[in-house]
Design an enzyme around this catalytic site. Structure first.
Site, PDB file in Angstrom:
ATOM      1  N   CYS A  36       0.731  -1.033   0.092  1.00 55.94           N
ATOM      2  CA  CYS A  36      -0.016   0.018   0.082  1.00 55.94           C
ATOM      3  C   CYS A  36       0.812   1.157   0.036  1.00 55.94           C
ATOM      4  O   CYS A  36       1.988   1.334  -0.685  1.00 55.94           O
ATOM      5  CB  CYS A  36      -0.755   0.011   1.064  1.00 55.94           C
ATOM      6  SG  CYS A  36      -0.249  -0.133   2.555  1.00 55.94           S
ATOM      7  N   HIS A  66       5.734  28.045  17.189  1.00 59.51           N
ATOM      8  CA  HIS A  66       5.518  29.699  17.037  1.00 59.51           C
ATOM      9  C   HIS A  66       4.274  30.013  17.561  1.00 59.51           C
ATOM     10  O   HIS A  66       3.135  29.533  17.409  1.00 59.51           O
ATOM     11  CB  HIS A  66       5.256  29.906  15.213  1.00 59.51           C
ATOM     12  CG  HIS A  66       5.300  31.233  14.857  1.00 59.51           C
ATOM     13  ND1 HIS A  66       4.265  32.153  15.309  1.00 59.51           N
ATOM     14  CD2 HIS A  66       6.450  32.069  14.614  1.00 59.51           C
ATOM     15  CE1 HIS A  66       4.786  33.304  15.009  1.00 59.51           C
ATOM     16  NE2 HIS A  66       5.977  33.184  14.403  1.00 59.51           N
TER      17      HIS A  66
END
Length: 615
Positions: free
Chosen positions: A26, A537
């Site tokens: 996959c 941040h």
């Protein structure tokens, strides 16, 4: 060269061709079906360069290799002639489990078509009710066969998917499905006159929407094709083999295989009617519980005489009441799966299937796409259906009009002279929803693990894994794409997630060092022991605050431990100043890793919760 070497080591570690049945892949995993998983040393496989982890799921052995798995797979398949088609594993299963696996495997590709047809049927109920579409219009008539087509021609579509599973020539299998649904044969069934082929009697039965007959037939075609392939000379094979296979398969389908469901249904019909005469409540309970299996096998056509009686306005006390409990239960089970499942695709499929069953009484998408596939929801629906059926049998619920039972079709149980009948039908609908939903939620589902979940499961196996990123602050997790700053939402700076903070302390999300601390203290850079570079941040455009409301507790170069406080922030002050307090958490060197996987479905993260993984 690394692909070939890793492939060879994996090949040896799992037992080589003697132990490998199938090999496929996959997005990030090499998926192997092994004859004996117990002979494989998981730790030895994990130690192979390039292997990030292993897991065992649904009878397969998954080896996680990351986004480059296709190259590993190509190298692996050169080591042996491995089929990509799954075969039966050595895990012991009973006949019912094997049958369910085959049906669900063949039905899965059909689910979009069945779901589409089911939703068209929902529209055909809703639009006339709100006055948008007339039931006498040509549009309504055309849309009706739009909705019916995926169900009626299901045997043809199943013939194709079953042919791929059993290794049969697909178009020959489709042709046999076409024989069973041919308009001329359907006309013969409608006429009811005796029909035979080569002197062999053909049972007049309708195979539209049936499942089991065509699956059995395609499975038999595997041996029919092999037989003719063996005895027909090569020079005549292209001409004679298709002729022989189609003739023999068509005869067997109409004379032997197809009628099996009809005969079984007639026996069941006789048994249920006998039970009904002795104990009506028990017969209705059995019918309600077994209705999904009866529909699945096509045996419900054996109850056609009772349907005809119902359509003639004689109260039906068996089939339609049983379908009310069963249809509502299928819809409720699908909705419960939609709410409980982790996989987003399954959530959508289950939700649509649930709506189709509840509003239109179209249960095929729910049955084949959800409940039958995951088994436990099917058991929940059958238990609920049985209990509701017993209640209907005791209270004597009757249907006074022929309509596919659903929430919208509940008026079919209204009779002016029997006040309690409609009330009891409503009680059954409500009870079926509540009981099925509760049982499905309690039983749970053994959900197929997605690629992302598989990666998460592997990296979560070790609590000290340096590639795990814990929440640096308590708060609501949102996708990075939802951050109102293109530098983050476009992921130019790297992959990650964002958190809307609920507390004022920012902590270290892993063991590492402080690699950067902005003078304004609104952002901090960290480097993990595995070399991951993470930017936390705090807020958007908060650099403009010049450090106001921020206090740093560490300095550049400091070594930190997971959970150690890094910053304190007065978020109330930041908000009052007019700034967005969302905290983007970004892996700035994402390109140096195979993948960055955010953990989904986490409404609120605490400090000890993992929110991001890097592999």
């Amino acid at each position: 060269m690394k692909y070939q070497q890793t492939a060879k080591e994996i090949y040896t570690a799992v037992g080589g061709s003697e132990n490998i049945q199938t090999a496929t892949h996959c997005i990030t995993r090499l998926r192997l079906t092994l004859k004996n998983q117990n002979q494989v040393n998981d730790e030895e496989v994990k130690a192979i360069p390039g292997v990030m982890g292993v897991m065992k799921k649904a009878g397969q052995y998954h080896i996680i290799l990351g986004n480059d798995v296709a190259n590993y797979y190509r190298a692996f398949t050169k080591l042996g002639n491995f089929s990509a088609e799954p075969v039966a594993s050595t895990e012991k299963k009973n006949v019912f489990e094997i049958l369910i696996d085959v049906i669900s495997g063949c039905m899965s590709p059909l689910i979009p078509a069945l779901l589409g047809g089911g939703m068209v049927k929902v529209l055909l109920i809703i639009l006339p009710l709100i006055g948008v579409l007339s039931e006498t219009s040509s549009t309504y008539a055309v849309l009706s066969f739009f909705g019916d087509a995926p169900f009626y021609f299901m045997p043809v579509m199943l013939a194709f998917t079953a042919a791929q599973k059993f290794g049969v020539t697909p178009m020959l299998a489709v042709a046999v499905g076409g024989i069973m649904l041919h308009p001329n044969f359907a006309a013969m069934v409608a006429a009811g006159d005796p029909v035979s082929i080569f002197g062999l009697p053909i049972t007049l039965a309708s195979y539209g929407s049936s499942v089991i007959p065509i699956l059995i037939m395609v499975w038999l075609m595997k041996y029919i094709e092999a037989f003719f392939n063996r005895i027909i000379p090569a020079v005549m094979k292209n001409l004679l083999q298709p002729l022989a296979v189609l003739l023999l398969s068509g005869v067997i389908a109409l004379v032997v295989v197809g009628p099996l469901g009809t005969f079984a249904g007639q026996g069941l019909s006789a048994a249920v009617i006998w039970i009904q005469a002795k104990a009506g409540w028990l017969a209705l309970g059995l019918m309600s519980a077994l209705m999904p299996l009866i529909v699945m096998t096509g045996m419900h056509w054996a109850f056609a005489p009772i349907f005809l009686i119902a359509s003639a306005a004689t109260p039906d006390v068996l089939i339609l009441p049983a379908m009310l409990a069963a249809n509502i239960a299928q819809g409720a089970a699908a909705l419960a799966v939609s709410m409980k499942a982790k996989d987003k695709n399954l959530k959508q499929i289950a939700f649509g299937a649930g709506i189709s069953a509840l509003l239109a009484g179209v249960t095929e998408p729910a049955l084949y796409g959800v409940t039958l596939k995951y088994k436990k929801p099917l058991y929940a629906a059958m238990i609920s259906g049985g209990l509701c059926g017993i209640f209907m049998g005791i209270t004597g619920v009757e249907s006074y009009a022929f309509a596919v039972p659903s929430l919208v079709a509940l008026p079919q149980f209204i009779n002016g002279s029997i006040d309690g009948n409609f009330i009891n039908a409503c009680i059954v609908a409500a009870a079926s929803i509540v009981i099925t939903f509760a049982l499905t939620w309690f039983f749970g589902i053994e959900e197929e693990v997605t690629t992302a979940d598989a990666v998460l499961e592997v990296v979560e196996s070790g609590s000290s894994d340096p590639k795990k990123v814990l929440a640096p602050v308590k708060g609501k997790v949102i996708p990075l794409e939802k951050v109102n700053d293109s530098a983050f939402s476009s992921k130019v700076m790297g992959q990650g997630i964002a958190i809307i903070p609920e507390e004022n302390t920012i902590v270290a999300p892993f063991d590492g060092t402080v690699s950067a601390l902005f003078p304004t203290k609104h952002a901090i850079g960290l480097t993990s022991e595995a070399g991951m570079e993470l930017l936390v941040h705090v807020g958007i455009d908060t650099v403009e605050l010049n450090g106001k409301y921020f206090d740093s507790l560490v300095a550049v170069g400091d070594t930190v431990k997971a959970g150690q406080p890094l910053l304190t922030v007065d978020f109330a002050g930041v908000k009052a100043a007019g700034y967005d307090t969302v905290i983007p958490i970004v892996v700035t060197n994402s390109d140096t890793f195979i993948d960055v996987v955010p953990k989904d479905e986490m409404k609120t993260a605490d400090y000890e919760d993992a929110v991001l993984y890097v592999i």
